[in-house]
Design an enzyme around this catalytic site. Structure first.
Site, short mmCIF file in Angstrom:
data_model
loop_
_atom_site.label_atom_id
_atom_site.label_comp_id
_atom_site.label_asym_id
_atom_site.label_seq_id
_atom_site.Cartn_x
_atom_site.Cartn_y
_atom_site.Cartn_z
N GLY A 13 1.03 -0.94 0.02
CA GLY A 13 0.09 0.73 0.15
C GLY A 13 1.17 1.06 0.08
O GLY A 13 0.09 2.42 0.60
N ALA A 14 1.78 1.58 -1.06
CA ALA A 14 2.67 1.90 -1.24
C ALA A 14 2.96 3.67 -2.00
O ALA A 14 3.39 4.35 -1.77
CB ALA A 14 4.26 1.64 -1.42
N GLY A 17 -1.01 7.84 1.30
CA GLY A 17 -0.85 8.04 2.32
C GLY A 17 0.16 7.19 3.35
O GLY A 17 1.17 7.39 2.97
N GLY A 19 1.79 4.76 3.56
CA GLY A 19 3.03 3.98 2.91
C GLY A 19 3.79 4.48 1.81
O GLY A 19 4.92 4.14 2.08
N SER A 146 -4.66 -1.08 14.21
CA SER A 146 -5.56 -0.05 14.75
C SER A 146 -5.54 0.34 15.86
O SER A 146 -6.04 -1.00 16.50
CB SER A 146 -6.74 0.31 13.57
N TYR A 169 -13.62 -3.33 9.45
CA TYR A 169 -12.60 -3.17 10.01
C TYR A 169 -12.00 -3.53 10.96
O TYR A 169 -10.89 -3.77 11.50
CB TYR A 169 -12.10 -1.63 9.44
#
Length: 291
Positions: A13-14, A17, A19, A146, A169
């Site tokens: 997920g780079a 955001g 990442g 999280s 989530y």
């Protein structure tokens, strides 16, 4: 940085955001970064941005949709085939609460999307990369979780009843934490550590805004504690821990329930095809305070 001390780090997920922020920070420090994304244009654009700040650090890209476990396995195969070493894996990619939180979505294999992307995919990727991580030891796995955690309901793991994206989530992030503890215990004395963290509260990310929440802090607030888990020499032996930013903290109570963790891992191994698990793996307590 001396090339012999530069780390090679894979970040999922780079392309945006947290990442992206982690990749820019590590590259600026001289570490080699392997960027994962699911959109080829965004991935190449991010790679060019990181290269512009990287100096002598190397930047390479890997394309895969983590909502498809076949693509996760194919990416792991490619990483193992092309990378001589892997010092750290940062499982950062995330499916958040969603812009339409009452719309229940499924992965390519038919699993609830958030459970698949936030728990199953990093588990499969980590397992598939363990030979390379172990060969590169000391190595680290950092799972970006999280503070939002909700008990996994084993009677409705995929939230077929009363679905809501943020609930899904929060359950998937607790599953990630539970898997972190299990893998850390399993990999004790291999030289591979596995830790997880809540990087920052309500960072300015697309996922936070899409769900309709107001960001409270910038991305850099989450970058610093995450990069610390990758690079801090004082944490070399720390494993099986959950951090709230920089603080070694306590996760949801269910994460410390050995029976629940055992049920989750048995279910996880079954969902990902059986072969990803370790047959006969004993359920151990988290490595409390091990440093």
């Amino acid at each position: 940085m001396n090339p012999r001390t530069a780390l090679t780090v894979l970040i999922t997920g780079a392309t945006q955001g947290l990442g992206r922020g982690i990749a820019l920070d590590l590259a600026a420090r001289g570490h080699h970064v392997l960027l994962h994304g699911r959109d080829s244009e965004r991935l190449e654009a991010t790679a060019e941005e990181v290269r512009a700040t990287a100096g002598h650090a190397e930047v390479r890209t890997f394309l895969a949709d983590l909502a498809d476990l076949d693509q996760v396995r194919a990416m792991a195969d490619l990483v193992r085939a092309t990378e001589p070493r892997l010092d750290a894996l940062v499982n950062n990619a995330v499916a958040g609460g969603g812009a339409e939180p009452l719309r229940r979505e499924l992965s390519a294999q038919g699993h609830e999307l958030r459970f698949a992307v936030n728990h199953l995919a990093p588990y499969v990727l980590t397992r598939a990369l363990l030979p390379l991580l172990t060969a590169s030891a000391p190595a680290r796995v950092v799972n970006v979780a999280s503070i939002g955690q909700e008990r996994v309901d084993f009677d409705d793991v995929m939230l077929e009843e009363g679905y809501e994206g943020l609930r899904a989530y929060c359950r998937s992030k607790l599953a990630m934490i539970m898997a972190t503890f299990e893998l850390a215990a399993e990999l004790e004395d291999t030289g591979v550590t596995v830790n997880t963290l809540h990087p920052a509260h309500l960072m300015d990310t697309r996922g936070v805004r899409e769900y309709g929440l107001s960001p409270l802090v910038g991305i850099e607030e989450g970058v610093r504690p995450t990069v610390r888990l990758v690079t801090d020499p004082d944490l070399r032996g720390t494993t099986g821990r959950y951090f709230d930013r920089f603080t070694d903290a306590r996760a949801h109570d269910q994460a410390y329930d050995a029976e629940a963790r055992g049920r989750l891992m048995a279910l996880t191994d079954a969902l990902v095809g059986g072969g990803a698990g370790a047959p006969g793996r004993a359920v151990k307590e988290p490595a409390a305070g091990r440093r």
